[in-house]
Design a protein around this motif. Structure first.
Motif, mmCIF file in Angstrom:
data_model
loop_
_atom_site.group_PDB
_atom_site.id
_atom_site.type_symbol
_atom_site.label_atom_id
_atom_site.label_comp_id
_atom_site.label_asym_id
_atom_site.label_seq_id
_atom_site.Cartn_x
_atom_site.Cartn_y
_atom_site.Cartn_z
ATOM 1 N N PHE A 84 3.045 1.853 -0.570
ATOM 2 C CA PHE A 84 1.915 1.024 -0.969
ATOM 3 C C PHE A 84 1.730 -0.148 -0.011
ATOM 4 O O PHE A 84 0.605 -0.558 0.265
ATOM 5 C CB PHE A 84 2.086 0.520 -2.400
ATOM 6 C CG PHE A 84 0.971 -0.396 -2.801
ATOM 7 C CD1 PHE A 84 -0.300 0.114 -3.001
ATOM 8 C CD2 PHE A 84 1.173 -1.764 -2.928
ATOM 9 C CE1 PHE A 84 -1.355 -0.720 -3.329
ATOM 10 C CE2 PHE A 84 0.127 -2.607 -3.264
ATOM 11 C CZ PHE A 84 -1.142 -2.080 -3.462
ATOM 12 N N MET B 49 -5.728 -3.773 -6.477
ATOM 13 C CA MET B 49 -4.699 -2.735 -6.544
ATOM 14 C C MET B 49 -3.361 -3.329 -6.956
ATOM 15 O O MET B 49 -2.646 -2.781 -7.800
ATOM 16 C CB MET B 49 -4.564 -2.034 -5.175
ATOM 17 C CG MET B 49 -5.758 -1.166 -4.819
ATOM 18 S SD MET B 49 -5.421 -0.004 -3.464
ATOM 19 C CE MET B 49 -5.318 -1.075 -2.067
ATOM 20 N N GLU B 50 -3.030 -4.489 -6.379
ATOM 21 C CA GLU B 50 -1.736 -5.110 -6.711
ATOM 22 C C GLU B 50 -1.680 -5.497 -8.179
ATOM 23 O O GLU B 50 -0.650 -5.320 -8.850
ATOM 24 C CB GLU B 50 -1.500 -6.333 -5.817
ATOM 25 C CG GLU B 50 -0.989 -5.923 -4.438
ATOM 26 C CD GLU B 50 -0.946 -7.072 -3.442
ATOM 27 O OE1 GLU B 50 -1.537 -8.141 -3.737
ATOM 28 O OE2 GLU B 50 -0.349 -6.893 -2.360
ATOM 29 N N ASP C 164 -3.362 -4.085 -10.673
ATOM 30 C CA ASP C 164 -3.255 -2.874 -11.502
ATOM 31 C C ASP C 164 -1.834 -2.321 -11.485
ATOM 32 O O ASP C 164 -1.315 -1.882 -12.513
ATOM 33 C CB ASP C 164 -4.220 -1.796 -10.993
ATOM 34 C CG ASP C 164 -5.662 -2.157 -11.294
ATOM 35 O OD1 ASP C 164 -5.868 -3.087 -12.103
ATOM 36 O OD2 ASP C 164 -6.573 -1.532 -10.715
ATOM 37 N N LEU C 165 -1.226 -2.320 -10.313
ATOM 38 C CA LEU C 165 0.109 -1.740 -10.196
ATOM 39 C C LEU C 165 1.146 -2.612 -10.900
ATOM 40 O O LEU C 165 2.113 -2.100 -11.467
ATOM 41 C CB LEU C 165 0.484 -1.570 -8.727
ATOM 42 C CG LEU C 165 -0.298 -0.481 -7.982
ATOM 43 C CD1 LEU C 165 0.033 -0.509 -6.512
ATOM 44 C CD2 LEU C 165 -0.001 0.897 -8.563
ATOM 45 N N VAL D 191 -3.520 3.995 -6.751
ATOM 46 C CA VAL D 191 -3.403 3.361 -8.067
ATOM 47 C C VAL D 191 -3.641 4.388 -9.174
ATOM 48 O O VAL D 191 -2.926 4.434 -10.172
ATOM 49 C CB VAL D 191 -4.408 2.194 -8.177
ATOM 50 C CG1 VAL D 191 -4.381 1.600 -9.577
ATOM 51 C CG2 VAL D 191 -4.095 1.142 -7.135
ATOM 52 N N ARG E 45 -0.925 5.453 -11.990
ATOM 53 C CA ARG E 45 -1.229 5.282 -13.407
ATOM 54 C C ARG E 45 -1.072 6.607 -14.155
ATOM 55 O O ARG E 45 -0.469 6.681 -15.224
ATOM 56 C CB ARG E 45 -2.663 4.744 -13.562
ATOM 57 C CG ARG E 45 -2.968 4.239 -14.953
ATOM 58 C CD ARG E 45 -4.402 3.771 -15.056
ATOM 59 N NE ARG E 45 -4.634 2.517 -14.351
ATOM 60 C CZ ARG E 45 -5.737 2.254 -13.638
ATOM 61 N NH1 ARG E 45 -6.679 3.172 -13.527
ATOM 62 N NH2 ARG E 45 -5.893 1.088 -13.064
#
Lengths: 302, 372
Positions: free
Chosen positions: A150, A177-178, A180-181, A289, A293
């Motif tokens: 990532f 993205m960060e 969400d992760l 992502v 998920r």
């Protein structure tokens, strides 16, 4: 016609060594030029300065499926002059829907000559056979390294955003993205999973898939068995290794040939399955992502 | 019929057994002919140890096939798995993976070995066999078309049925091309044409199919592999091979009579049209069903009859049953070899059988050269 799909599986020895060299290429790229940013002008030797904010490229050509994904996420549609032939294939491209309506290039150098692009993005673009066929011109090239983590995806997002003249979009996408992760749990709890591809190819450590497994708290069987980035594992060996999960590609779940038939072998019926679309894992990109998920959700449900 | 075919009695006897005795159909003209006819229906047509020996080796090879694999299993665990008392891992490896693989190998080898013996007798040609004549490739083409365009899902019997029909079509095409020519060369050339056409068809079908992994799959179909077979494949192959072999085995009398030529056979009361249909459909059904699960494995039908013939009286029918057993044995051994030879990707069965078969083929080519 779609044989360009063979990024990981099936290429056997060649693909295996290719995967390794791609990885080392990425490392060199990162070490050498900060964010693996390489502007190469053909005529003036050496890197040229990054694009000025006022001079956004207007005719961008992508030579690589992964570059397609970044372009679709970061550039304006009217900036994109050409994508690769797999960009609209939902099995391979996570942004297939967005790619519809844009120009799809074949593998002919003539098309690129006609477009007269002001930016070309591709993996190891200097070695691209399409570009090699072109007369020496002052194309601006961006080399996109093979992302295996990532961190590299984030770096590439910024790199492409800068190249297409949308710095802000890149920063926003990375931040999203960060975020969400960061919210994802690690339901794997150290259990062992095998990313098992058609015809018994096993994805190893140092790959994007391995990075996804670690994020979900899984241990890669290939690492346990000390296998390289891509190896072949017979059904017998897989059964004997007793992984807790096998992760298979969604497209391979439909039996269409002997390679996929193997993944439905009765000997595998006792192993829990996680299904991920290949489009989310074949390229490093914003789809990472979604893959993470989905992996976490399927683990939590099982 | 045998116009302009040079006859060289001692050589013919050595090379091709009595099958090449001049087919004059006139009893008593040639002494060997007389002896042969008397001999053919005699009981002691095979060496007494041939069939028991083949069965014994077959049992040993089968044990080897169950015991060997990428995962080391102790013989006691293998036996325990076979009687259902082993741990789940050994159970899955032996019962789900190795056993169906062994059974598919036995079935495919039996069909190919017997197919070769029947075709050699029927066509009176020592080089005839399903893969040389293009039957295997054509059957593989049928299976490929069904599988890769998603048509195999229609019904369980659809794929083997199409493989059989296309194998039969190849045999029909072969007879159209070679006609009634007595020259072994014409038949082999026609076989090469049919075989090449079918191989090209397989490549084209795979290239046209939406499958991105066509290149790898083409190799599997043209060289054959029985890796990762399951009982689903046994269920496809078993009925086809059983019916095909039964048809081929009933043709013993006809092919013995045919060694005297067509006129000679007719004078012995053989219904040629009927036996042709029985033999060709037997070959197509047996080979078609086998190829549908294994791909086209070459040369088994060529090697096997030549290996067992010295232990028989060289009568075409005496070779049939031993060829069936030896075919199953050869393929099982070849499949063990594929597992033991350390390669990074799976070795195809056809590679092993080609290394064994091509020398046999060349020996006969050299012997035949003077006729050609």
């Amino acid at each position: 016609m779609k044989r360009g799909k063979l990024f990981r599986g099936e290429g056997a020895m060649a693909a295996s060594s290719g995967a390794r060299s791609l990885r080392s290429g990425a490392v060199i790229g990162l070490a050498g030029l900060g964010a693996a940013l390489a502007w190469i002008g053909a005529a003036p030797a050496g890197p040229t300065p990054a694009a000025q904010p006022g001079a956004r490229p207007r005719r961008i050509v992508s030579l690589n499926l992964c570059a397609d994904q970044y372009l679709l996420a970061l550039a304006d549609r009217d900036q994109i002059a050409g994508l690769t032939r797999n960009a609209t294939d939902p099995d391979l491209s996570a942004a297939a829907k967005d790619a519809r309506g844009l120009r799809i290039l074949g593998q002919s150098a003539e098309e690129i000559l006609e477009i007269q692009p002001d930016l070309i993005i591709g993996a190891r673009s200097r070695r691209s056979p399409v570009l090699a066929a072109l007369p020496a011109q002052d194309y601006r090239l961006v080399d996109l390294a093979w992302a295996t983590s990532f961190a590299q995806i984030a770096a590439q997002t910024r790199q492409i955003a800068d190249a297409v003249g949308h710095h802000g979009r890149g920063a926003a996408l990375v931040a999203r993205m960060e975020r969400d992760l960061a919210g994802l749990p690690q339901p794997g709890k150290g259990r062992v999973a095998a990313y098992y591809q058609r015809r018994g190819y096993l994805t190893g450590t140092g790959t994007l898939v391995d990075d996804l497994m670690q994020r979900a708290g899984l241990v890669n069987l290939a690492g346990r068995l000390d296998k390289p980035a891509l190896s072949r594992l017979s059904l017998e060996e897989l059964v004997a290794a007793r992984p807790d999960f096998i992760i298979v590609e969604a497209a391979a779940e439909k039996v269409s040939d002997q390679g996929t038939e193997m993944l439905q072998h009765p000997a595998l019926r006792g192993v829990r399955r996680i299904v991920l679309p290949q489009a989310w894992t074949v390229c490093g990109g914003p789809a990472y992502v979604r893959a993470a998920r989905s992996l976490v959700e399927q683990l939590g449900a099982s | 019929m045998n116009r302009a075919r040079p006859i060289d009695p001692p050589r013919a006897t050595l090379a091709q057994g009595k099958a090449t005795v001049p087919d004059t159909g006139i009893p008593g003209r040639d002494e060997r002919c007389e002896v042969f006819v008397n001999d053919t229906f005699h009981d002691a047509r095979r060496h007494g140890f041939l069939l028991p020996g083949l069965v014994l080796f077959l049992l040993l090879a089968a044990c080897g096939s169950l015991a060997l694999g990428p995962v080391d299993l102790a013989p006691t665990r293998v036996v325990a798995a076979l009687v259902g008392r082993a741990d789940p891992v050994a159970q899955a490896i032996v019962v789900d993976l190795r056993l169906p693989r062994l059974l598919v190998g036995l079935l495919v080898g039996a069909a190919l070995g017997l197919g070769g013996a029947v075709l050699q007798g029927f066509l009176r040609n020592p080089l005839a066999e399903p893969s040389v004549l293009g039957t295997s490739n054509a059957a593989a083409l049928g299976a490929v078309v069904m599988l890769y365009f998603g048509l195999a899902d229609w019904h369980g019997v659809a794929m083997p049925a199409v493989a059989i029909v296309s194998g039969l079509g190849a045999l029909a095409l072969l007879f159209m091309l070679a006609g009634r020519s007595e020259s072994p060369l014409t038949l082999i050339l026609a076989g090469i044409a049919v075989s090449t056409l079918a191989a090209a068809g397989i490549s084209l079908a795979l290239n046209l199919s939406p499958n991105p992994f066509a290149a790898m799959e083409i190799m599997t179909w043209l060289l054959g592999s029985i890796e990762n077979r399951s009982f689903a494949h046994v269920r496809i192959a078993l009925p086809c091979v059983a019916i095909g072999c039964a048809l081929m085995l009933t043709s013993g009398k006809a092919i013995d009579a045919l060694s005297l030529g067509e006129d000679g056979a007719r004078s012995l009361g053989v219904d040629l049209a009927r036996s042709r249909i029985v033999i060709l459909s037997g070959v197509a059904i047996g080979v078609g069903g086998a190829v549908a699960v294994s791909g086209a494995i070459g040369f088994v039908g060529l090697i096997v009859p030549h290996l067992v013939r010295p232990f028989t009286d060289r009568g075409p029918s005496a070779v049939l049953l031993p060829s069936l057993l030896a075919g199953a044995l050869l393929l099982t051994l070849a499949d063990i070899a594929v597992r033991l030879i350390p390669t990074t990707t799976e070795l195809k069965l056809g590679v092993v059988t080609a290394f064994l078969g091509v020398p046999v083929f060349m020996t006969h080519l050299l012997r035949e050269r003077r006729i050609w």
